[in-house]
Design a protein around this motif. Sequence first.
Motif, PDB file in Angstrom:
ATOM      1  N   VAL A  63       1.707   7.755  10.562  1.00  0.00           N
ATOM      2  CA  VAL A  63       2.212   6.596  11.319  1.00  0.00           C
ATOM      3  C   VAL A  63       2.875   5.602  10.348  1.00  0.00           C
ATOM      4  O   VAL A  63       2.480   4.446  10.230  1.00  0.00           O
ATOM      5  CB  VAL A  63       1.097   5.897  12.133  1.00  0.00           C
ATOM      6  CG1 VAL A  63       1.713   4.975  13.193  1.00  0.00           C
ATOM      7  CG2 VAL A  63       0.162   6.905  12.794  1.00  0.00           C
ATOM      8  N   TRP A  64       3.886   6.063   9.631  1.00  0.00           N
ATOM      9  CA  TRP A  64       4.530   5.276   8.585  1.00  0.00           C
ATOM     10  C   TRP A  64       5.087   3.955   9.101  1.00  0.00           C
ATOM     11  O   TRP A  64       5.237   2.993   8.330  1.00  0.00           O
ATOM     12  CB  TRP A  64       5.650   6.090   7.943  1.00  0.00           C
ATOM     13  CG  TRP A  64       5.181   7.295   7.197  1.00  0.00           C
ATOM     14  CD1 TRP A  64       5.300   8.595   7.582  1.00  0.00           C
ATOM     15  CD2 TRP A  64       4.520   7.322   5.924  1.00  0.00           C
ATOM     16  NE1 TRP A  64       4.754   9.436   6.638  1.00  0.00           N
ATOM     17  CE2 TRP A  64       4.274   8.685   5.607  1.00  0.00           C
ATOM     18  CE3 TRP A  64       4.107   6.336   5.024  1.00  0.00           C
ATOM     19  CZ2 TRP A  64       3.643   9.084   4.431  1.00  0.00           C
ATOM     20  CZ3 TRP A  64       3.485   6.723   3.851  1.00  0.00           C
ATOM     21  CH2 TRP A  64       3.258   8.085   3.556  1.00  0.00           C
ATOM     22  N   GLN A  65       5.417   3.903  10.366  1.00  0.00           N
ATOM     23  CA  GLN A  65       6.042   2.692  10.897  1.00  0.00           C
ATOM     24  C   GLN A  65       5.157   1.461  10.703  1.00  0.00           C
ATOM     25  O   GLN A  65       5.654   0.353  10.489  1.00  0.00           O
ATOM     26  CB  GLN A  65       6.337   2.874  12.396  1.00  0.00           C
ATOM     27  CG  GLN A  65       7.173   1.749  12.991  1.00  0.00           C
ATOM     28  CD  GLN A  65       8.542   1.650  12.339  1.00  0.00           C
ATOM     29  OE1 GLN A  65       9.220   2.647  12.148  1.00  0.00           O
ATOM     30  NE2 GLN A  65       8.942   0.429  11.980  1.00  0.00           N
ATOM     31  N   ILE A  66       3.832   1.634  10.760  1.00  0.00           N
ATOM     32  CA  ILE A  66       2.935   0.474  10.653  1.00  0.00           C
ATOM     33  C   ILE A  66       2.973  -0.144   9.250  1.00  0.00           C
ATOM     34  O   ILE A  66       3.172  -1.358   9.127  1.00  0.00           O
ATOM     35  CB  ILE A  66       1.502   0.872  11.072  1.00  0.00           C
ATOM     36  CG1 ILE A  66       1.483   1.109  12.596  1.00  0.00           C
ATOM     37  CG2 ILE A  66       0.499  -0.211  10.681  1.00  0.00           C
ATOM     38  CD1 ILE A  66       0.133   1.484  13.155  1.00  0.00           C
ATOM     39  N   PRO A  67       2.807   0.618   8.162  1.00  0.00           N
ATOM     40  CA  PRO A  67       2.925  -0.036   6.851  1.00  0.00           C
ATOM     41  C   PRO A  67       4.330  -0.550   6.560  1.00  0.00           C
ATOM     42  O   PRO A  67       4.485  -1.549   5.848  1.00  0.00           O
ATOM     43  CB  PRO A  67       2.504   1.059   5.858  1.00  0.00           C
ATOM     44  CG  PRO A  67       2.710   2.339   6.595  1.00  0.00           C
ATOM     45  CD  PRO A  67       2.391   2.032   8.025  1.00  0.00           C
ATOM     46  N   ILE A  68       5.354   0.102   7.116  1.00  0.00           N
ATOM     47  CA  ILE A  68       6.718  -0.401   6.928  1.00  0.00           C
ATOM     48  C   ILE A  68       6.863  -1.760   7.616  1.00  0.00           C
ATOM     49  O   ILE A  68       7.447  -2.701   7.060  1.00  0.00           O
ATOM     50  CB  ILE A  68       7.744   0.596   7.478  1.00  0.00           C
ATOM     51  CG1 ILE A  68       7.783   1.842   6.592  1.00  0.00           C
ATOM     52  CG2 ILE A  68       9.125  -0.042   7.560  1.00  0.00           C
ATOM     53  CD1 ILE A  68       8.188   1.593   5.164  1.00  0.00           C
TER      54      ILE A  68
END
Length: 339
Positions: free
Chosen positions: A171-176
């Motif tokens: 779920v890379w979108q969250i840390p981005i």
Amino acid sequence: MKRIWIAGPCAAETREQVLETARQLVEQSRLASIKLDYYRAGAWKVRSTPDSFTGAGENALPWLEEVQETWQVPVCVEVMNARQVELCAKHDIHTVWVGARTAVNPTEVQQIADAVRHSGFTVIVKNPVIPDLKLWIGNIERFLKADARQVMAVHRGFPDAQENVYRNAPVWQIPIDLKVRMPELPILCDPSHLCGQVRWIPEVAQIAMNYGFDGLMTECHCTPQQALSDAEQQMTPMQWAEMITGLDLRNDTPDLSLVKQRAKLENIDNQLSELLYQRMLISDEIADIKRKNHIAVVQPQQWQQVVKRYLKHPEDSAYQEFIDKFLELLHQTSIKRQQ
């Protein structure tokens, strides 16, 4: 761009294991011209089952203090409550992290924040086990308001029942999104917990670097095969050093939207490759069952059920054309392997 490298065992098991892992990490760091910024180790471990190893507890703190004195590398320890913060301070350990399970309870996080208030602690805040950006930011803000010496965030993925390659869904979108909202906050990736197995860690570590993460928090053990917890996801110090030196560390900052989309593709490709291979292995097992039971290799009705699973976007003719060719090749390859 200065990267932050954190490495060490999942759990502090014995004095010998703690010191030997530290010795090897420092030695490998020097050979590879890497600066080991922090040595991590869990003194207290939150485990899913009651029979799992829960760490050596307070007994481990003198061992970790010895690591600091011997190798001049700061040690960081996971804490779950204010009392554990006090014990770390007693042993001159002034870097702690808040784990993913603790991070879901704002009351516990606030108590830890109160314990480190104005005391010169560096605090590392892992993402909660639930994909809640607001909760993650709230935890970070508690330590910023407590005047922690430094605050860093660590992305370790999120448990997902549908995730069947990595241990946790990236779920890379969250840390981005966290990076966009708090651009001055160092954000690291924990590829060990995200992957669950060593073989995928270098790939995920590179994806994190492509996204612009500020470093890695990686689990390392002097003898991973003998580790009392999370053995499959712990690298040897040599493997860790080889991974770090092999990373493509980009200093330029391309368009963020392009970086995000490329990293998404890389993440999907890594998992798709593994899933396709797993599918072939299952097909081989089915072939054995058919042979033993004298069942025909080709099963038209069963294959039609497979085809239906892929007919979900009929409105996209180009995609459907690709799927038709892909399924034809998949079926032919499966039959060849079964024959």
